[in-house]
Write a protein that holds these residues in place. Sequence first.
Motif, mmCIF file in Angstrom:
data_model
loop_
_atom_site.group_PDB
_atom_site.id
_atom_site.type_symbol
_atom_site.label_atom_id
_atom_site.label_comp_id
_atom_site.label_asym_id
_atom_site.label_seq_id
_atom_site.Cartn_x
_atom_site.Cartn_y
_atom_site.Cartn_z
ATOM 1 N N VAL A 111 9.358 22.314 45.853
ATOM 2 C CA VAL A 111 10.092 23.070 44.835
ATOM 3 C C VAL A 111 10.655 24.355 45.441
ATOM 4 N N LEU A 112 9.807 25.063 46.206
ATOM 5 C CA LEU A 112 10.247 26.340 46.771
ATOM 6 C C LEU A 112 11.399 26.154 47.747
ATOM 7 N N ILE A 113 11.288 25.132 48.585
ATOM 8 C CA ILE A 113 12.363 24.873 49.556
ATOM 9 C C ILE A 113 13.642 24.493 48.817
ATOM 10 N N GLY A 114 13.501 23.622 47.808
ATOM 11 C CA GLY A 114 14.675 23.206 47.049
ATOM 12 C C GLY A 114 15.370 24.401 46.424
ATOM 13 N N LEU A 115 14.569 25.352 45.969
ATOM 14 C CA LEU A 115 15.109 26.539 45.310
ATOM 15 C C LEU A 115 15.719 27.498 46.332
ATOM 16 N N GLN A 116 14.964 27.766 47.385
ATOM 17 C CA GLN A 116 15.380 28.751 48.367
ATOM 18 C C GLN A 116 16.633 28.324 49.112
ATOM 19 N N PHE A 117 16.703 27.023 49.459
ATOM 20 C CA PHE A 117 17.807 26.586 50.299
ATOM 21 C C PHE A 117 18.798 25.725 49.538
ATOM 22 N N ASN A 118 18.647 25.681 48.185
ATOM 23 C CA ASN A 118 19.737 25.158 47.372
ATOM 24 C C ASN A 118 20.022 23.690 47.647
ATOM 25 N N SER A 119 18.995 22.938 48.017
ATOM 26 C CA SER A 119 19.289 21.574 48.440
ATOM 27 C C SER A 119 18.086 20.659 48.220
ATOM 28 N N ILE A 120 18.305 19.580 47.442
ATOM 29 C CA ILE A 120 17.255 18.603 47.165
ATOM 30 C C ILE A 120 17.818 17.235 47.510
ATOM 31 N N HIS A 121 17.128 16.529 48.397
ATOM 32 C CA HIS A 121 17.717 15.330 48.968
ATOM 33 C C HIS A 121 16.601 14.350 49.259
ATOM 34 N N MET B 212 15.876 12.596 51.708
ATOM 35 C CA MET B 212 15.298 12.612 53.045
ATOM 36 C C MET B 212 14.865 14.006 53.480
ATOM 37 N N MET B 213 14.748 14.928 52.532
ATOM 38 C CA MET B 213 14.471 16.313 52.899
ATOM 39 C C MET B 213 13.098 16.511 53.541
ATOM 40 N N ASP C 277 19.033 19.643 57.911
ATOM 41 C CA ASP C 277 18.597 21.024 57.758
ATOM 42 C C ASP C 277 19.029 21.607 56.420
ATOM 43 N N SER C 278 18.245 22.518 55.896
ATOM 44 C CA SER C 278 18.692 23.255 54.719
ATOM 45 C C SER C 278 18.400 24.747 54.862
ATOM 46 N N ASP C 279 17.627 25.115 55.879
ATOM 47 C CA ASP C 279 17.267 26.511 56.075
ATOM 48 C C ASP C 279 18.208 27.129 57.110
ATOM 49 N N VAL D 125 33.321 25.580 59.044
ATOM 50 C CA VAL D 125 32.087 24.849 58.779
ATOM 51 C C VAL D 125 32.386 23.348 58.772
ATOM 52 N N SER D 126 31.711 22.606 59.670
ATOM 53 C CA SER D 126 31.906 21.163 59.750
ATOM 54 C C SER D 126 30.620 20.466 59.331
ATOM 55 N N ALA D 127 30.517 20.143 58.031
ATOM 56 C CA ALA D 127 29.307 19.512 57.505
ATOM 57 C C ALA D 127 29.674 18.821 56.199
ATOM 58 N N PRO D 128 28.819 17.898 55.718
ATOM 59 C CA PRO D 128 29.083 17.275 54.417
ATOM 60 C C PRO D 128 29.155 18.337 53.318
ATOM 61 N N ALA D 129 29.819 18.006 52.208
ATOM 62 C CA ALA D 129 30.144 19.003 51.186
ATOM 63 C C ALA D 129 28.954 19.839 50.731
ATOM 64 N N SER D 130 27.854 19.187 50.338
ATOM 65 C CA SER D 130 26.768 19.993 49.769
ATOM 66 C C SER D 130 26.114 20.851 50.823
ATOM 67 N N GLN D 131 25.991 20.300 52.047
ATOM 68 C CA GLN D 131 25.376 21.092 53.103
ATOM 69 C C GLN D 131 26.275 22.272 53.482
ATOM 70 N N ALA D 132 27.578 22.023 53.542
ATOM 71 C CA ALA D 132 28.512 23.097 53.884
ATOM 72 C C ALA D 132 28.440 24.203 52.826
ATOM 73 N N ALA D 133 28.374 23.799 51.550
ATOM 74 C CA ALA D 133 28.278 24.780 50.474
ATOM 75 C C ALA D 133 27.032 25.629 50.665
ATOM 76 N N ASN D 134 25.959 24.939 51.035
ATOM 77 C CA ASN D 134 24.687 25.591 51.248
ATOM 78 C C ASN D 134 24.767 26.599 52.400
ATOM 79 N N VAL D 135 25.430 26.223 53.492
ATOM 80 C CA VAL D 135 25.616 27.132 54.630
ATOM 81 C C VAL D 135 26.376 28.371 54.157
ATOM 82 N N ILE D 136 27.441 28.140 53.362
ATOM 83 C CA ILE D 136 28.282 29.259 52.950
ATOM 84 C C ILE D 136 27.512 30.182 51.989
#
Lengths: 301, 296, 376
Positions: B205-215, B217-218, C203-205, C223-234
């Motif tokens: 949950v924290l990672i999903g929140l902090q890094f804005n990404s839930i997937h 294969m995360m 990666d997401s961090d 930024v060269s990445a898939p849409a959601s990941q690129a958004a996340n980078v930005i």
Amino acid sequence: MMNFYMAYQPIIDFFLIAVGLGYSQQIALKAGVFSIATAGFAAIGAYTSAILVTRYGIHPMISVFAAAAMGILASWILSLPLARLRGAFQAIATLAFVQVVIALLLYFSGFTGGALGIINIPRVVNTGWLLLAVGVTMYVVWSLNRSKVGRVFGALREDDSVAASLGIPIQGYYTLAFILSGVIGAVFGGMRSLYVFNIEPVDFGFAAMVASLTVVVLGGRNTLLGPIAGALIMAILPEIARPLAENRGILNGVILILVITFLPNGVGHELVYWLRRRFRRPSAATLGRTVTKGGANVSAH
Amino acid sequence: MLLQQILNGTVSGAVYALFALGFTLIFGVQKLLNLAHGAIFMAGAFIAYYATINGLPFWFAVVLAVIATGLVSIVTDFVAFRQLRKQGHAEFAAIVTSLGVDLILMNIAQQVSRTQVLSFPFGTFPVEFYRGFGMRISLLQIVILVLVVILVAALYWYIHRTSFGRQIRAVSSNETTSALLGVSSQSVYLQTFFIAGALAGLAGVLIGLQFNSIHFMMGEPFLLQAFVVVVIGGLGSLMGAVLAALFIGIVQSLTIAYLSSELSIAIIFTLLFVTLLFFPNGFFGKADTFARGSRR
Amino acid sequence: MKKSRILGSAAVLALMSASVASAAEYRVIVLQSLTGPAAFIGAAFADGARLAEAQINASGVLGAGNTLSVEYADDATDRTQTMSLIARYAADPSVLAILGPTSGAVAVAGAASANEMQVPVMTTSNTMDVLHAGPWSFILTQPPQVTIPYIADYAAQVAGVENCTLIGIRENEAYVTLQNTFEESLRAQGVNIVGVEQIGIQDSDFAALSTKVASQDQDCVFVSAPASQAANVIVQLRQAGLDPEVRIFGHNSLASPQFVERGGAAVEGVTFIADWVPGGYDDNSRAFDAAFTTQFGRAPDNWNAIGFGGLTIMADALSRAGDAPTRESMRDALAATSGVAVPAGQGLYALDAERVPRVGMSVLTVQGGAFVLAPR
């Protein structure tokens, strides 16, 4: 029949490659080395072959021998630290080895092609060559099993402290098993690269590591038939599960769990056991084993 | 920038710690590698996400996710490890069965999310930044740090100061003897897996929140990270895992900042290798015989 | 199909009504990565193709009553399965062509197999290696040397950037090629490259990376990445305090509703190229947008549009491949593709003399949470 072969030829060829990598994985486990480095050896072999053939115009046959040499070198170097570790720690160390190999393949992109990998590799390996390579590998493993080395491997797997107390140079045997694993892995990695037209680092990642391990655990860790049975299951499984389309992962998972839980010695082992019981003249020994099947399974380790 | 990067690394490391604590707990008690741990972590993020978008308050979604992943973890034990424990020699087989659970969970998640990358709606958690000493820190980062400190302290107290904890430690050092002394290993396994799963779920949950990404294969990169944390920290050592996780988070941050982002994976895993070579018990592990010597 | 071939002679056709020929069923395989790491492309592609299949069969574009029979096959992003499936379908004479495999090195390997077995394949990928493999393999999307100049020229000439930092995922060959082409193009136009940062596809961090980039001196980030990941980078770049004056650019992967959903206010002003303009920009693309939204309950993205276009191009080739299409006639018809209306690029799809796709690109920017054509 010809048409059948045409349609299923890649499955057959990939099956043979999986069998080869399975032996690389099995021979380490057989001696009690919990290595999952096979994917890393395959990567080293594949890149050696591919770079020699595409960039230096070396004959593919020679490139496979070069791959074998690299496999020996890498596994020998890796065996030095590995000999100090046991069990799950060996697994983690070899996992780290594979990750480092992949990270370096990505980093030295001038030499390895980075993420793009190496393309335009000629396809010179066919079913015949793969059959030959698997045959030679099986012969080596079979003669090893029957020799003193095979018995020592068994002793190491059971209890290395007993083996050591009997004056067996255990370090030397561990190294031997690991180098065999390295050379087999590199040869089949090299042959694979001469079959699939192009290679890239992700081919040798976590998934590849797990695949070789799965082949051996499913098929059987100790029997010669193990990698064949395991690779056969892994080759057929995606085909059986195809109608399930997007739910195939679930079926794959369920089958892995069921086989390991209920056939703990692997399908190949059970098959050999069943054949022996069926076709051998029932002697006192086999009768005894039939009765105490559960006990026999445990002592077979 | 150096201070900011150390702070970045500390926050990343704190979340690695939550993930790795459960992983090392299971290894400590069972001596088994649980490859499904990454998928359980992922499940935490998924459950909280779907609870949130279906209108539940966020705090409730988090509690729900934590309890649910604890239960998923117990089911994992039941499906993947229980039979193997009875048979003995589970080291190899456990990798395959837990991989099976991993595949199943990831497949379900992929179906549910239709392979999309999800993220919590904007405003789920207030985005606020504080500045000081030339650094920027967000409210969420502060919450993560505080939460991790509290949880680690609570877990430490639980394992070392309560009778349940004593049972866990007894089973992890010798199951047969502790059974003779009347410790129910069954209840110990239930607790261990629940705690491990709940921690992983919260980390998700924290990672999903902090890094804005839930997937779906995360979990995979975190699983690989956990191997490193567990080895450097020393198996079975909770404080070791926490320190190692922080250490790795910071090393990674500094590698990206001052060397090259391409090298960070190679450096982390080389570090693991070197540790195994020269300090097989980790830097913080007890000098027991887990790593070296006979396996059984 | 056999039946149609027998009946296909002119004499018989002249006597029969059109409904007799309705027995013709043209079999095409959509071979994509519906699961596994490339599923974000493959599964979206297949959804687009499903919509196209329904529309093609309803429209009668293949001749009265003729039907397109599409089978959707999943290679699970696993090269072993890709090659096995191509061999299997190549051995089945009723299969006329394969739309796939998805992308990257799997597509190159698939192309080599397809040329060996002489079955037309049109891969989703954009690498020229697929074309070099032989006459039977095609690429559906435009290669970087066609698409990237649209955005690189925009950055260097319209936006006038001078110092650029590049951030891109390292494992995916297609993204790496796009990024490298952008880098070369900028250098050729005298733009200084401040640094090249790599990220992992899972990666997401990006906290450390963002802090580093935000502290550098640049006026452009790519930024060269898939849409959601690129958004996340930005998002993380902004949170790390990136100077708001810095222009952010990307390529066609950003043309997805996910980009704005994940990025929110942080991706305002980001500029990129697109095959697909969300919501559509002409009658054809607006109709596609409406039909897709009705059928799937969400707005289409770039890959949905490309999948739709891919099967449309296949159907167009089928309609030109003669009364009894063969693999040879399909190959030749595909190579002669020209002026096919697709909901992508500038709207009309053609292959040039080297079989390189030409459909054009639009330069878009995010404004008020929507994609609009970038100001010149």
